[in-house]
Design a protein around this motif. Structure first.
Motif, PDB file in Angstrom:
ATOM      1  N   ARG A 108     -13.819   0.231  15.210  1.00 22.74           N
ATOM      2  CA  ARG A 108     -12.763  -0.498  15.916  1.00 22.74           C
ATOM      3  C   ARG A 108     -13.371  -1.506  16.890  1.00 22.74           C
ATOM      4  NH1 ARG A 108      -7.671   2.234  15.895  1.00 22.74           N
ATOM      5  NH2 ARG A 108      -6.927   0.518  17.191  1.00 22.74           N
ATOM      6  N   VAL A 109     -12.843  -2.729  16.879  1.00 14.85           N
ATOM      7  CA  VAL A 109     -13.281  -3.733  17.837  1.00 14.85           C
ATOM      8  C   VAL A 109     -12.174  -4.078  18.832  1.00 14.85           C
ATOM      9  CG1 VAL A 109     -14.975  -4.741  16.283  1.00 14.85           C
ATOM     10  CG2 VAL A 109     -12.616  -5.600  16.260  1.00 14.85           C
ATOM     11  N   ASP A 110     -10.937  -3.623  18.518  1.00 19.39           N
ATOM     12  CA  ASP A 110      -9.816  -3.924  19.398  1.00 19.39           C
ATOM     13  C   ASP A 110      -9.631  -2.866  20.478  1.00 19.39           C
ATOM     14  OD1 ASP A 110      -9.176  -2.092  17.379  1.00 19.39           O
ATOM     15  OD2 ASP A 110      -7.036  -2.498  17.570  1.00 19.39           O
ATOM     16  N   LEU A 111     -10.318  -1.709  20.362  1.00 18.69           N
ATOM     17  CA  LEU A 111     -10.205  -0.638  21.330  1.00 18.69           C
ATOM     18  C   LEU A 111     -11.590  -0.079  21.643  1.00 18.69           C
ATOM     19  CD1 LEU A 111      -7.123   1.350  19.962  1.00 18.69           C
ATOM     20  CD2 LEU A 111      -7.151  -0.151  21.959  1.00 18.69           C
ATOM     21  N   HIS A 112     -11.784   0.310  22.908  1.00 20.64           N
ATOM     22  CA  HIS A 112     -13.025   0.942  23.330  1.00 20.64           C
ATOM     23  C   HIS A 112     -12.716   2.365  23.786  1.00 20.64           C
ATOM     24  CE1 HIS A 112     -14.931  -2.805  22.865  1.00 20.64           C
ATOM     25  NE2 HIS A 112     -14.622  -3.340  24.042  1.00 20.64           N
ATOM     26  N   PRO A 113     -13.422   3.388  23.272  1.00 23.73           N
ATOM     27  CA  PRO A 113     -13.176   4.762  23.726  1.00 23.73           C
ATOM     28  C   PRO A 113     -13.601   4.947  25.178  1.00 23.73           C
ATOM     29  CG  PRO A 113     -15.094   4.689  22.291  1.00 23.73           C
ATOM     30  CD  PRO A 113     -14.471   3.324  22.242  1.00 23.73           C
ATOM     31  N   SER A 114     -12.846   5.791  25.917  1.00 17.57           N
ATOM     32  CA  SER A 114     -13.172   6.053  27.316  1.00 17.57           C
ATOM     33  C   SER A 114     -14.231   7.140  27.451  1.00 17.57           C
ATOM     34  CB  SER A 114     -11.909   6.470  28.080  1.00 17.57           C
ATOM     35  OG  SER A 114     -10.947   5.445  28.040  1.00 17.57           O
ATOM     36  N   SER A 115     -14.226   8.093  26.527  1.00 16.53           N
ATOM     37  CA  SER A 115     -15.164   9.205  26.597  1.00 16.53           C
ATOM     38  C   SER A 115     -16.512   8.809  26.015  1.00 16.53           C
ATOM     39  CB  SER A 115     -14.608  10.413  25.833  1.00 16.53           C
ATOM     40  OG  SER A 115     -15.587  11.412  25.684  1.00 16.53           O
ATOM     41  N   ALA A 116     -17.588   9.330  26.609  1.00 17.18           N
ATOM     42  CA  ALA A 116     -18.923   9.096  26.070  1.00 17.18           C
ATOM     43  C   ALA A 116     -19.087   9.743  24.706  1.00 17.18           C
ATOM     44  CB  ALA A 116     -19.974   9.627  27.032  1.00 17.18           C
ATOM     45  N   ASP A 117     -18.316  10.799  24.433  1.00 23.30           N
ATOM     46  CA  ASP A 117     -18.324  11.480  23.141  1.00 23.30           C
ATOM     47  C   ASP A 117     -16.900  11.511  22.604  1.00 23.30           C
ATOM     48  OD1 ASP A 117     -18.631  13.026  20.924  1.00 23.30           O
ATOM     49  OD2 ASP A 117     -19.339  14.829  21.955  1.00 23.30           O
ATOM     50  N   PRO A 118     -16.481  10.517  21.820  1.00 18.54           N
ATOM     51  CA  PRO A 118     -15.094  10.464  21.336  1.00 18.54           C
ATOM     52  C   PRO A 118     -14.699  11.669  20.486  1.00 18.54           C
ATOM     53  CG  PRO A 118     -16.206   8.355  21.007  1.00 18.54           C
ATOM     54  CD  PRO A 118     -17.260   9.349  21.388  1.00 18.54           C
ATOM     55  N   ASN A 119     -15.681  12.400  19.910  1.00 20.41           N
ATOM     56  CA  ASN A 119     -15.361  13.576  19.107  1.00 20.41           C
ATOM     57  C   ASN A 119     -14.925  14.768  19.948  1.00 20.41           C
ATOM     58  OD1 ASN A 119     -15.910  12.795  16.331  1.00 20.41           O
ATOM     59  ND2 ASN A 119     -18.041  12.576  16.973  1.00 20.41           N
ATOM     60  N   LEU A 120     -15.327  14.808  21.212  1.00 23.76           N
ATOM     61  CA  LEU A 120     -15.077  15.972  22.053  1.00 23.76           C
ATOM     62  C   LEU A 120     -13.594  16.121  22.358  1.00 23.76           C
ATOM     63  CD1 LEU A 120     -16.208  18.332  23.722  1.00 23.76           C
ATOM     64  CD2 LEU A 120     -16.516  16.717  25.623  1.00 23.76           C
ATOM     65  N   GLY A 121     -13.043  17.311  22.080  1.00 18.77           N
ATOM     66  CA  GLY A 121     -11.649  17.583  22.392  1.00 18.77           C
ATOM     67  C   GLY A 121     -11.469  18.331  23.686  1.00 18.77           C
ATOM     68  N   ALA A 122     -12.339  19.317  23.955  1.00 19.48           N
ATOM     69  CA  ALA A 122     -12.238  20.105  25.184  1.00 19.48           C
ATOM     70  C   ALA A 122     -13.569  20.793  25.437  1.00 19.48           C
ATOM     71  CB  ALA A 122     -11.120  21.145  25.084  1.00 19.48           C
ATOM     72  N   GLN A 123     -13.923  20.866  26.704  1.00 23.44           N
ATOM     73  CA  GLN A 123     -15.144  21.542  27.121  1.00 23.44           C
ATOM     74  C   GLN A 123     -14.901  22.143  28.498  1.00 23.44           C
ATOM     75  OE1 GLN A 123     -19.556  20.197  26.519  1.00 23.44           O
ATOM     76  NE2 GLN A 123     -18.792  19.187  28.348  1.00 23.44           N
ATOM     77  N   ARG A 124     -15.248  23.431  28.662  1.00 23.11           N
ATOM     78  CA  ARG A 124     -14.948  24.102  29.925  1.00 23.11           C
ATOM     79  C   ARG A 124     -16.042  25.101  30.279  1.00 23.11           C
ATOM     80  NH1 ARG A 124     -10.551  28.820  30.254  1.00 23.11           N
ATOM     81  NH2 ARG A 124     -12.220  29.686  28.991  1.00 23.11           N
ATOM     82  N   LEU A 125     -16.419  25.105  31.546  1.00 25.33           N
ATOM     83  CA  LEU A 125     -17.310  26.107  32.124  1.00 25.33           C
ATOM     84  C   LEU A 125     -16.544  26.771  33.258  1.00 25.33           C
ATOM     85  CD1 LEU A 125     -20.216  27.320  32.229  1.00 25.33           C
ATOM     86  CD2 LEU A 125     -20.728  25.571  33.961  1.00 25.33           C
TER      87      LEU A 125
ATOM     88  N   GLY B 216      -9.282  13.315  30.220  1.00 28.36           N
ATOM     89  CA  GLY B 216      -9.534  13.816  31.554  1.00 28.36           C
ATOM     90  C   GLY B 216     -10.990  14.227  31.703  1.00 28.36           C
ATOM     91  N   SER B 217     -11.697  13.610  32.630  1.00 28.71           N
ATOM     92  CA  SER B 217     -13.106  13.926  32.856  1.00 28.71           C
ATOM     93  C   SER B 217     -13.294  14.396  34.299  1.00 28.71           C
ATOM     94  CB  SER B 217     -13.989  12.712  32.572  1.00 28.71           C
ATOM     95  OG  SER B 217     -13.633  11.623  33.402  1.00 28.71           O
ATOM     96  N   GLU B 218     -14.420  15.052  34.530  1.00 26.64           N
ATOM     97  CA  GLU B 218     -14.739  15.592  35.853  1.00 26.64           C
ATOM     98  C   GLU B 218     -13.603  16.470  36.363  1.00 26.64           C
ATOM     99  OE1 GLU B 218     -16.049  12.577  38.581  1.00 26.64           O
ATOM    100  OE2 GLU B 218     -17.034  11.431  36.990  1.00 26.64           O
ATOM    101  N   GLY B 219     -13.005  17.229  35.455  1.00 24.63           N
ATOM    102  CA  GLY B 219     -11.925  18.118  35.836  1.00 24.63           C
ATOM    103  C   GLY B 219     -12.441  19.302  36.640  1.00 24.63           C
ATOM    104  N   PHE B 220     -11.648  19.714  37.632  1.00 32.42           N
ATOM    105  CA  PHE B 220     -12.042  20.843  38.486  1.00 32.42           C
ATOM    106  C   PHE B 220     -10.787  21.602  38.904  1.00 32.42           C
ATOM    107  CE2 PHE B 220     -12.830  22.712  42.690  1.00 32.42           C
ATOM    108  CZ  PHE B 220     -13.947  23.495  42.410  1.00 32.42           C
TER     109      PHE B 220
END
Length: 608
Positions: A137-154, A194-198
């Motif tokens: 895609r050239v008309d849109l830029h992904p916001s996430s550094a890893d567009p495949n990532l759906g959810a990650q939690r510690l 949503g990034s840097e979630g706490f």
């Protein structure tokens, strides 16, 4: 009970209709403490700081429950009850699956004289169901550094109980989660990142042997939110901005039982205070606080072993909508031991969220310098529901149980975003401050959308039939059917396409089997079918560039899940494989949701 998956990081759950991308009509409790995010009016299930292994059971109340649980218990309550400290087993569990699934969790619990504790923590990760923005895609830029990532939690949590002299105990604990995940927004907002979630939680409760309990708990949630993708040159939803919410709850509750002229009384009453604070660039003045108060009283009258009457009433004081009263009553009859007939009626309300009251957000557009504002409304009335329900339960046999329910609801003052309104020349020339050039957004607002109360009223009719059988030791069979319809109430006029909204399936069927063999084999299969749905969502009319309501139909779909487990060494070691959405038909559960894919997951658990 409807479970809506738009992506792997954001399941939404609602009861008896009106589910949506950010479900706001069912209150989720953890051991009686609210996990509701007031600024959005939703629960982020995958971000709660608990492992599934920490849960003892989950209790569900179907139907309005504001009389005991207050504002926002509009269509029901889900109460997740964790294992008591000192009673839970120690464990380590690790698993891996396709689509980037990883899980590693652990927990420990112990007793030392009058002190009990439980600690646990873990890490989970999963990829998206589908890639929102492809690499070509050239008309849109992904916001996430890893567009495949759906959810990650510690996450980590701990809880302790200290027994004091005289039957008094103190229970305290807390938990934290951090990570990132995709989720669906409101109105025209599609998938967000949503990034840097706490999330942090802390609680303390004092329980006495005279029926008096005092408790307080605090939740903080913070996240940086962006569109999943941004059009080059267009307005981004977020430019390094963060939302932070703090909620403090305090409550004093008294319980007692006594007889008056042969009639048993079991009363519970209390007083509560709830403080809310939010900091967010996209709300009025950038920060808002609210103070809420409540009083509630419930009495269970037992005239005999056959007849009981439960009467409840609650008063809530809301800073924007004023005092609200929520009554509820039920008549419970036990014709024989193991049979119950229940007639119940009540009213509940959902208070406007911070978003609905204070939002001032520019909508993303493909044109530089132009936007449409989404605006809150501090004059909103709360959503209201009046409900009547008749139910029957038969558990006379140890081999079979049956449940039958029917309900009728009236819903009014439904809160929705209005259609867009163009600004006029008079607005731009200074008559409307919202129509001026914004240095923050570097754009002119040419339209606005505002939250308003729906002018029409709606009725909901539905019923549920459920059966469960235990023909032999270790074998459980279940099946249930639900029917539901939401439609405009006769004599009222709906102002939006919500009048034809059928977002809840008219027919839902669930069935399953579970077998636990004496030699350690565990097998379960769960089947679900939901009939077609019609959603009313906002979109842009290309002919007029106006935001309009559009009806979108989702065809019926089937979900098939299964699990095979093997317990060894007296249940100290368990190997299992879980498959979800085994039909893999690529169905969507919301018009803007991702097509749900097949997932397989293998797990090894050690208990000691």
């Amino acid at each position: 009970v409807s479970i809506l998956h738009t992506d792997p990081g954001n399941p939404q759950i609602n009861i008896r209709g009106l589910n949506q991308r950010l479900s706001n009509r069912t209150v989720v409790l953890i051991d009686g403490r609210s996990a509701y995010l007031d600024f959005l009016g939703t629960t982020l299930w995958n971000f709660l700081p608990y492992n599934a292994e920490d849960i003892e059971r989950i209790e569900v109340i179907r139907g309005p429950a504001s009389a005991l649980y207050g504002a926002d218990a509009f269509s029901g309550i889900i109460n997740v009850i964790t294992r008591n400290p000192g009673d839970a087993p120690n464990y380590v569990s690790a698993g891996i699956g396709n689509q980037g699934q990883y899980r590693l969790v652990a927990g420990a619990s112990a007793r030392v004289e009058r002190f009990r504790f439980r600690v646990s923590g873990g890490y989970t990760r999963a990829d998206q169901y589908a890639l929102e923005v492809g690499p070509s895609r050239v008309d849109l830029h992904p916001s996430s550094a890893d567009p495949n990532l759906g959810a990650q939690r510690l996450q980590a949590n701990g809880e302790a109980i200290v027994r004091l002299d005289g039957g008094t105990s103190i229970r305290f604990g807390g938990g934290i989660s951090e990570g990132q995940f995709a989720f669906q927004g409101l109105s025209r907002l599609r998938q967000l990142w949503g990034s840097e979630g706490f999330l942090s939680q802390a609680h303390i409760a004092l329980e006495t042997d005279v029926g008096l309990t005092a408790r307080a708990y605090w939740n903080r949630f913070s996240i940086l939110t962006q569109n999943q993708a941004t059009a080059p040159g267009g307005i981004a939803l977020a430019q390094e901005h963060r939302v932070q919410q703090d909620v403090l709850d305090t409550e004093v509750v008294y319980r007692n039982s006594f007889n008056v002229e042969g009639i048993g009384n079991a009363i519970i009453g209390g007083i509560g205070y709830r403080f809310k604070a939010i900091e967010w660039p996209w709300i009025e003045d950038g920060a808002q606080t609210q103070h809420h108060g409540s009083l509630f009283l419930q009495d269970t009258l037992s005239f005999s072993d056959v007849v009981q009457i439960v009467l409840s009433v609650r008063g809530d004081l809301h800073p924007l909508v004023g005092p609200q009263v929520s009554p509820r009553g039920s008549l419970v009859v036990h014709p024989t031991e193991g049979q119950t007939i229940r007639l119940a009626g009540g009213a509940a309300f959902r208070s406007p969220t911070f978003v609905e009251s204070y939002i001032q957000v520019p909508n993303q557009t493909p044109l530089r310098g132009v936007t449409a504002l989404g605006l809150g409304n501090t004059s909103l009335s709360p959503e209201r529901i009046i409900s009547v329900e008749l139910g029957y339960m038969n558990a006379m046999s140890e081999f079979f149980s049956l449940e039958l329910n029917g309900y009728f609801n009236v819903v009014y003052d439904f809160i929705t975003l209005s259609q867009s309104q163009n600004y006029r020349l008079w607005d731009v020339n200074g008559g409307n401050p919202n129509a001026q050039y914004s240095e923050r957004d570097q754009a002119f607002a040419v339209q606005q959308l505002r939250f308003n109360n729906e002018v029409g009223s709606f009725r909901q009719i539905g019923g549920e039939l459920a059966a469960r059988a235990y023909p032999i030791d270790g074998l459980d069979l279940y099946a249930n059917y639900a029917i539901h319809e939401t439609a405009p109430l006769s004599g009222t006029v709906a102002s939006s396409a919500f009048a034809w909204d059928a977002r809840t399936s008219a027919h839902m069927v669930n069935a399953g089997v579970q077998y636990r063999a004496p030699f350690g084999l565990n097998v379960s299969v769960d089947f679900s079918w939901q009939s077609a749905q019609t959603w009313s969502e906002q979109d842009v009319d290309p002919s007029s560039n106006q935001v309009v309501f559009t009806l979108v139909t989702i065809p019926d779909y089937v979900t098939l899940n299964a699990r095979v487990g093997w317990s060894l060494f007296d249940d100290h070691l368990e190997l299992s494989v879980v498959g979800t959405n085994l039909v893999a038909d690529g169905h969507r559960e919301h018009p803007y949701g991702q097509p749900v894919d097949r997932r397989l997951f293998g797990n090894l658990a050690v208990r000691f």
